[in-house]
Design an enzyme around this catalytic site. Structure first.
Site, PDB file in Angstrom:
ATOM      1  N   SER A 207       6.615  -2.201   4.891  1.00 41.17           N
ATOM      2  CA  SER A 207       5.866  -1.340   3.979  1.00 41.17           C
ATOM      3  C   SER A 207       4.889  -0.490   4.772  1.00 41.17           C
ATOM      4  CB  SER A 207       5.089  -2.188   2.966  1.00 41.17           C
ATOM      5  OG  SER A 207       4.177  -1.389   2.222  1.00 41.17           O
TER       6      SER A 207
ATOM      7  N   TYR B  22       0.356  -9.256   0.711  1.00 36.25           N
ATOM      8  CA  TYR B  22       1.639  -8.546   0.834  1.00 36.25           C
ATOM      9  C   TYR B  22       1.714  -7.805   2.164  1.00 36.25           C
ATOM     10  CZ  TYR B  22       5.264  -5.070  -0.205  1.00 36.25           C
ATOM     11  OH  TYR B  22       6.376  -4.280  -0.161  1.00 36.25           O
TER      12      TYR B  22
END
Length: 254
Positions: free
Chosen positions: A146, A159
């Protein structure tokens, strides 16, 4: 028994980024095995679309946070491949499955932490380990990270940290698997307008506008922006790309 074919295994291939990856790989003449956690209907739709395009496909249920299920999953996949192709092996592994968590650091529970880390790091680590004997020499592993591993937005500490771990793991895998000519890379999408994370980027106009405002190309990403990059990394032309982090974010936060 069919002649030798090229096969990709994609986790989380029933929707969003995984769905587009599966379709783009099929366009390149690659057969696809995809996993889904709970949405079998959508997974079956992806399989049907791939078959309609002239490639073979199958979908299997997998919770990538449940490492105890991995042995049975690998037996299921390799048994299917043995029957369909005469070989239990795959050429490409794409570790894509995941869920989002938007929670301030001070409010993140240990349970939530474990869920995210189990899916996004522990699951990637051990599923790759289980699949490794069945990845053909000269194959590819692609881990999905990400943009949040590079830039920071409040509420994404767990995350993003798990994705950062995956990026480090990618380099180690590339080093250790080089003798087998297996290239390992990371693809790091920016904010994408899908149902991921409850669809915040897609459905919240303020969030969408914020993303567009900090992205050089002036919009949030779409699933279709990512799948072609993954398919390229599985092509012969990408064979000399190894141990790289490729961010696909439209120039977000530069």
């Amino acid at each position: 028994m069919r002649s030798k074919t090229t096969v990709a295994l994609i986790t989380g291939g029933s929707r969003g980024l995984g769905r587009d990856m599966a379709l783009r790989l099929a366009e390149k003449g690659i057969d696809v095995i995809l996993t889904y956690n709970s949405n079998k209907t959508e997974a079956d739709h992806v399989v049907a679309a791939i078959k309609a395009a002239g490639r073979q496909a199958a979908a299997f249920q997998l919770d990538t946070g449940d490492t105890a299920s991995f042995d049975a999953f690998i037996r299921q996949v390799t048994g299917y491949l043995e029957q369909e192709t005469g070989s239990p092996n795959i050429d490409f592994l794409i570790n894509n499955a995941g869920i989002g968590l938007n929670k301030p650091f001070a409010e993140t529970s240990e349970e939530a932490f474990d869920t995210i880390v189990n899916i996004h790091f522990k699951g990637v680590y051990f599923l790759t380990q289980k699949a490794l004997p069945f990845i053909n020499d000269g194959g590819r592993i692609i881990n999905i990270s990400s943009g949040l591993a590079r830039f920071s937005f409040p509420g994404n500490s767990v995350y993003a940290a798990a994705k950062g771990a995956v990026e480090v793991l990618t380099r180690y895998l590339a080093k250790e698997l080089g003798a087998r000519r297996i290239a390992v890379n990371t693809v790091a999408p920016g904010a994408i307008a899908t149902d991921f994370g409850g669809g915040r980027t897609r459905d919240n106009k303020e969030v969408n506008a914020q993303i567009a405002g900090v992205t050089a190309l002036g919009r949030a990403g779409e699933a279709e922006d990512i799948g072609g990059v993954v398919a390229f990394l599985c092509s012969p032309e990408a064979g000399w790309i190894n141990a790289q982090r490729i961010e696909v974010s439209g120039g977000m936060m530069i």
